[in-house]
Design a protein around this motif. Structure first.
Motif, PDB file in Angstrom:
ATOM      1  N   GLN A  61       0.830  -1.209   0.000  1.00  0.00           N
ATOM      2  CA  GLN A  61       0.000   0.000   0.000  1.00  0.00           C
ATOM      3  C   GLN A  61       0.865   1.262   0.000  1.00  0.00           C
TER       4      GLN A  61
ATOM      5  N   SER B 170       0.517   3.442   6.720  1.00  0.00           N
ATOM      6  CA  SER B 170      -0.700   3.172   5.964  1.00  0.00           C
ATOM      7  C   SER B 170      -1.220   4.485   5.373  1.00  0.00           C
TER       8      SER B 170
ATOM      9  N   ASP C 205      -4.051   5.616   4.821  1.00  0.00           N
ATOM     10  CA  ASP C 205      -5.162   6.249   5.540  1.00  0.00           C
ATOM     11  C   ASP C 205      -4.748   6.772   6.918  1.00  0.00           C
ATOM     12  N   SER C 206      -3.460   6.650   7.238  1.00  0.00           N
ATOM     13  CA  SER C 206      -2.951   7.174   8.512  1.00  0.00           C
ATOM     14  C   SER C 206      -1.844   8.201   8.307  1.00  0.00           C
TER      15      SER C 206
END
Length: 143
Positions: A19, A76, A78-79
């Motif tokens: 990712q 990540s 999304d972080s």
């Protein structure tokens, strides 16, 4: 919570790596990005060491090291922008010396982060279509 990376974390680490490196490849405009080619089996064979951080039982960040070299720093997507990479570097520096890291020269967010910890560019090399910059840090610097 930051804790040492364990072999049982490798499957999640592999997914996180895929990712995070896809985002980096897009950021630098690379159509061929060697870190994305590493297989999960190769990651297991590498047996990386380092630290991870979890949020709600999910792996959201990892920093792996070999000697005094950062071999990967992953967050990540999304972080992003939540201080996870900063916390991982700070935590690792509290436990061992870190002196060297390489990243794509066009990865300005990573270079900016490493500079905050005293890493300075010392060398550039072209690998395929990607220019890599090596940064070094004086290990006498405080965290």
């Amino acid at each position: 919570m930051i804790r040492p990376l364990k072999a049982t974390d490798y499957p999640e680490l592999y997914r996180l790596q895929q990712q995070a490196y896809r985002v980096e490849a897009d950021l630098i405009g690379a159509t061929f990005f060697p870190p994305l080619l590493q297989s999960e089996a190769a990651l297991h064979e590498e047996q990386p060491a380092g630290y991870i951080t979890r949020l709600d039982e999910r792996l959201v960040g990892a920093l792996t090291v070999e000697g005094e070299t950062i071999t990967r720093l992953l967050v990540s997507p999304d972080s992003f922008r939540q201080g996870i990479a900063t916390q991982l570097i700070r935590h690792t520096l509290e436990h061992q010396a870190l002196r060297i890291v390489s990243t794509a020269a066009l990865n300005e967010p990573a270079i900016t982060l490493y500079r905050q910890f005293g890493f300075r560019p010392v060398h550039q090399v072209r690998r395929d279509a990607i220019v890599l910059v090596t940064l070094e840090r004086d290990d006498a610097l405080d965290v």
